[in-house]
Design a protein around this motif. Structure first.
Motif, mmCIF file in Angstrom:
data_model
loop_
_atom_site.group_PDB
_atom_site.id
_atom_site.type_symbol
_atom_site.label_atom_id
_atom_site.label_comp_id
_atom_site.label_asym_id
_atom_site.label_seq_id
_atom_site.Cartn_x
_atom_site.Cartn_y
_atom_site.Cartn_z
ATOM 1 N N TYR A 177 -4.011 3.861 0.053
ATOM 2 C CA TYR A 177 -4.331 2.835 -0.941
ATOM 3 C C TYR A 177 -3.691 1.547 -0.466
ATOM 4 N N SER A 178 -4.484 0.520 -0.216
ATOM 5 C CA SER A 178 -3.942 -0.727 0.312
ATOM 6 C C SER A 178 -4.667 -1.913 -0.309
ATOM 7 N N ARG A 179 -3.913 -2.978 -0.540
ATOM 8 C CA ARG A 179 -4.468 -4.227 -1.059
ATOM 9 C C ARG A 179 -3.937 -5.390 -0.245
ATOM 10 N N ARG A 223 -9.560 -12.284 -1.744
ATOM 11 C CA ARG A 223 -9.431 -11.023 -1.022
ATOM 12 C C ARG A 223 -10.161 -11.125 0.317
ATOM 13 N N GLY A 237 0.794 -1.207 0.000
ATOM 14 C CA GLY A 237 0.000 0.000 0.000
ATOM 15 C C GLY A 237 0.830 1.263 0.000
ATOM 16 N N ASP A 278 -9.624 -6.150 2.756
ATOM 17 C CA ASP A 278 -9.069 -5.615 1.511
ATOM 18 C C ASP A 278 -10.000 -4.510 1.018
ATOM 19 N N PRO A 309 -9.519 -1.112 -0.841
ATOM 20 C CA PRO A 309 -8.430 -0.413 -1.544
ATOM 21 C C PRO A 309 -8.270 1.062 -1.174
ATOM 22 N N HIS A 310 -9.389 1.767 -1.032
ATOM 23 C CA HIS A 310 -9.291 3.213 -0.839
ATOM 24 C C HIS A 310 -9.842 3.608 0.535
#
Length: 876
Positions: free
Chosen positions: A714-716, A731, A694, A735, A737-738
């Motif tokens: 921003y992370s996955r 996922r 991220g 999870d 993402p934003h």
């Protein structure tokens, strides 16, 4: 030549044989000094003073071939040269039987002249409490010296006069002029800028290691549910910390699960930090002094969790006078009493909070009637034995109880949970450069599920920890610190047993043995600043040893997770031992004024984990199990880097970080896992690996009437678990993402303050049927992939305003706080159900007969909508 450019210029010729003989026999030897291009007048005067020789030469009379002689013992030569040269900013060293002199810079003088230790403890002038995180500035230079969690600092300086400044937000800066001729210990007292409720300083990442890290009074700028300050909610306004959603204290950090976060209150672990199913956190804001948070890159002295460490220190109590403060609101009220036991030497503080939501209950009993309450109590004593010894005793107790009532007023079911901790600490300063903190810790967490109205029949799980630890900080010199520590612990965990009073229930008489574990941990770290403090190198290592012992029954499982062998472990016999290695390294470089770059690597191991497969954000049935023959220790490797930018006036700061994280032995659950009262609990688990990456960004305005910050993450995250999702990656729920936060605080004058905060997150993943098929008139769902869709995006806005009712400077201070949680009333769902149908009137009902022919429709479950609140604060 200009004076500051004069370099290595004088060579003093030494006769090797005479020097060697002199050192052996300690006889006076005649030394001849050949002078070349040096401030001759200074040299001659100093030699004259030290040897008693009278030299009539002047600089004009001595040329480069002039020789001066005197007799001195070899053992006295270093002191003579120190007196002649070092005090005149000239460095000397022996190279090939020659004494070479070089012009000294100020920094070189500090390194060359034997430094003298300067230490001290910084206090609050109004209360006498020790202040952590105070910046110690020496002679106006931008050095980085901070007081530790107990207000202590230590450094080494050359002898002479120095100007020491002590600076921290919320206090008037203090400057002291000292003459340092021998080791000195100071006890400065800083005056608060305003006499008000103490703000809590929450630091994400160690500020001294990364100046651009978030350093803000978040508790003062944010309000949680019901208008009260909330530690967990405040931390989750920072990038990298991801809140589950409404009505929950669960949070995720950099692709980790919620049970991978370690929360400490005065160094004791808290296993469930929630009140009222998570609408409140378990820590009363009036009792908290300081909060520090690390996102997996914590120093070597912390261990036991993969994702984060939240280190909370409670207040010590006013050593000067008695005080009473309170907070009255519609959901919870609190009262805090503090004061001296012996002025300037010892004090106490007791802070208690209780829910007062009885007004929410129906006035008449019905099947929907319920009873709910929670409480927490912080109590702390501290006593200063002398300037080098201080004792602390902290006790925390908190509990929740929820039950539903029948028309006969008998409780038919309910749940209850509670934390109890005790900490006894001894701060000892054996030397001005040594700080030792020894701690004895007790922590206990119980969870009850009541099975009858009298609460005599119940299911219970629990975990206890008894820990002794000692930490040493050795301030070797101004820019170098060594830290080391040892920890020994005993952990007892009840996986869940039923107490049943009726004798006709033989299935509930069996008892599952408790997990018993011993742990020993050691760490060592070195923090060094180089190149005029532009470079920081922090290297550490932590070595944990984990041991499980009996009595216990170990079940071994085959490839299909069926038990095939059993081992009965006798009492006090070890059946599992694991030794780990956790290296930590952090490198920072200050590229220019206000610009800092950072890169770090850390490995963390986790031996104790909670087991719960519920999708609920609330406090749910859970058990705690240690690593063992079936459950391997969880491991995470984190690599991160970032840059911090600050304007020259400190008005704005920008922090950006990137990270990559790899995790092994991650725990998940088989479909429809049964974790309640199951002797084959470990057979319900599945194990795999996970990774996350991220980018985190934060722009902050620090000064002015309008302050606040803008944060974006921003992370996955992705997981692969054997036996789940056909062994394909999927996922996890966290999870998302934003994630973004906008927080603004406006304070036009001393009596009015307003805050507004907006939160946004992508929806979490969830699993829904891909379709249904009809089997004998019943609709049967068909699932193909785990977490195959996402919930709607989460967002909400909170608003609060505080108006101070008294005039500034009054002894009695009181104020009104108006707040709105979820200003525009958005319902953020946390689960989607497919177990309802719509009847002929358009109402959603849970069918008792799926063969009715009506189609099953998706429904969403949310927690909270628009919630206003008003509460009253006072103190005197």
């Amino acid at each position: 030549m200009r004076q500051f450019l004069i370099l290595a210029v004088t060579a003093i010729m030494l006769h090797g044989t005479m020097l060697q003989k002199s050192m052996a026999q300690d006889n006076p030897v005649k030394y001849q000094y050949t002078v070349r291009q040096v401030p001759i007048e200074t040299v001659i005067i100093q030699i004259s003073e030290l040897t008693g020789k009278k030299f009539a030469y002047s600089p004009q009379q001595i040329d480069t071939s002039q020789r001066i002689s005197c007799r001195i013992k070899a053992k006295d030569l270093p002191s003579l040269l120190d007196g002649v040269f070092l005090k005149n900013q000239v460095f000397w060293e022996i190279i090939d039987n020659q004494i070479v002199l070089k012009r000294l810079t100020t920094e070189r003088i500090a390194e060359t002249i034997k430094p003298i230790s300067l230490s001290g403890t910084v206090r609050d002038a109004a209360t006498g409490e020790l202040l952590p995180g105070v910046r110690v500035i020496i002679d106006g230079k931008p050095n980085i010296i901070l007081t530790n969690a107990y207000g202590f600092f230590s450094t080494k300086l050359p002898g002479g006069r120095h100007r020491i400044a002590f600076v921290i937000g919320g206090y008037t800066s203090l400057t002291e002029d000292i003459s340092l001729e021998s080791p000195l210990m100071l006890r400065p007292a800083l005056t608060p800028l305003t006499v008000s409720y103490e703000p809590v300083d929450i630091t994400a990442g160690p500020l001294k290691n990364f100046p651009g890290a978030h350093n803000s009074n978040l508790m003062d700028a944010l309000t949680g549910f019901g208008g009260q300050g909330d530690v967990i909610k405040a931390i989750n306004s920072l990038p990298g910390f991801q809140l589950f959603g409404d009505g929950s204290t669960l949070f995720h950090v950099r692709g980790g699960q919620s049970n991978q976060n370690l929360i400490l209150i005065d160094e004791a672990p808290i296993y469930n930090p929630s009140h009222m199913f998570g609408f409140f956190s378990a820590f009363s804001p009036e009792a908290i002094r300081e909060v520090k948070a690390w996102k997996g890159d914590q120093p070597a002295r912390y261990g036991g969790r993969l994702s984060s460490v939240i280190d909370i220190h409670s207040r010590e109590g006013n050593q000067h006078k008695y005080g009473l403060s309170g907070n009255l609101g519609p959901f919870a009220s609190s009262l805090t009493l503090e004061g001296p036991i012996r002025k300037e030497r010892s004090s106490f503080i007791i802070s208690a909070r209780r829910s007062n939501m009885e007004w929410l209950r129906p006035t008449q009993y019905s099947p929907e009637s319920f009873y709910f309450n929670f409480y927490d109590v912080h109590a702390k004593l501290n006593a200063q034995i002398n300037t080098r010894n201080r004792l602390y005793l902290t006790v925390y107790s908190g509990g929740d109880n929820f039950s539903r009532l029948t028309e006969s007023s008998l409780k038919t079911y309910g749940i209850s949970w509670g934390n109890l901790t005790g900490t006894l600490r001894w701060n000892y300063i054996p030397h001005n450069t040594l700080f030792i903190n020894s701690t004895l810790i007790f922590s206990n967490y119980n969870y009850y599920l009541f099975l009858n109205g009298l609460q005599t029949d119940f299911w219970k799980s629990s975990i206890q920890a008894r820990i002794f630890k000692t930490d040493l900080s050795w301030y070797i010199k101004k820019n170098s610190t060594i830290r080391a520590g040892l920890e020994f612990g005993n952990h007892l965990s009840d996986p869940g047993n039923i107490t049943y009073t009726q004798q006709d229930k033989p299935e509930f008489r069996k008892k599952f043995p408790m997990y018993r574990s011993l742990t020993a941990q050691a760490y060592l770290s070195s923090e060094t600043r180089l190149l005029n403090e532009k470079v920081l190198l922090d290297i550490g290592i932590r070595v944990p040893v984990w041991l499980n012992y009996g009595p216990f029954t170990v079940y071994y499982y085959n490839a299909t997770y069926e038990p095939f062998a059993t081992a009965n472990i006798p009492a006090d016999s070890a059946y599992y031992i694991h030794t780990g290695l956790e290296p930590r390294c952090r490198f920072e470089y200050q590229a220019g004024r206000g610009i800092t770059a950072m890169v770090s690597y850390s490995r963390n191991l986790q031996y104790m984990q909670s087991l719960s497969n519920s999708a609920s954000p609330f406090t749910t049935l859970e058990t705690w199990a240690p690593a063992g023959p079936v459950i391997g220790p969880q491991q995470a490797d984190l690599l991160s880097g970032g840059v911090s930018l600050a304007t020259r006036d400190g008005r704005y700061t920008v922090v950006a970080e990137v990270y990559q994280k790899w995790m092994n032995n991650q725990i998940d659950y088989k479909d429809h896992a049964n974790l309640l009262y199951n002797q084959h609990l470990e057979g319900q688990l599945r194990f795999g690996s996970s990774s996350a990456h991220g980018v985190e960004f934060m722009l902050r305005k620090n000064t002015g009437k309008m302050t606040g910050w803008l944060a974006y993450t921003y992370s996955r995250a992705v997981r692969t678990t054997s036996g789940l999702n056909r062994d394909k990656p999927y996922r996890p729920f966290y999870d998302r993402p934003h994630q973004g936060q906008i927080v603004m605080q406006y304070k036009p004058n001393q009596r009015l303050g307003m805050q507004i905060a907006w939160y946004y997150m992508s929806g979490g993943t969830t699993t829904i049927p891909d379709g249904f098929y009809n089997l004998h008139g019943y609709l049967v769902p068909v699932y193909t992939e785990k977490n195959n869709t996402r919930l709607p995006d989460y967002h909400r806005m909170d608003l609060s305003a505080e108006f101070q009712l008294n005039k500034p400077g009054n002894t009695f201070r009181h104020s009104l706080v108006l707040s709105v949680y979820n200003l525009y009333g958005r319902f953020n769902p946390f689960i989607i159900n497919f177990n309802k149908i719509m009847d002929d009137k358009g109402n959603y009902v849970v069918p008792d007969n799926l063969a009715s022919g009506n189609p099953v429709v998706p429904t969403e479950l949310s927690v909270a909508g628009f919630i206003p609140s008003i509460h009253y604060k006072f103190s005197f």
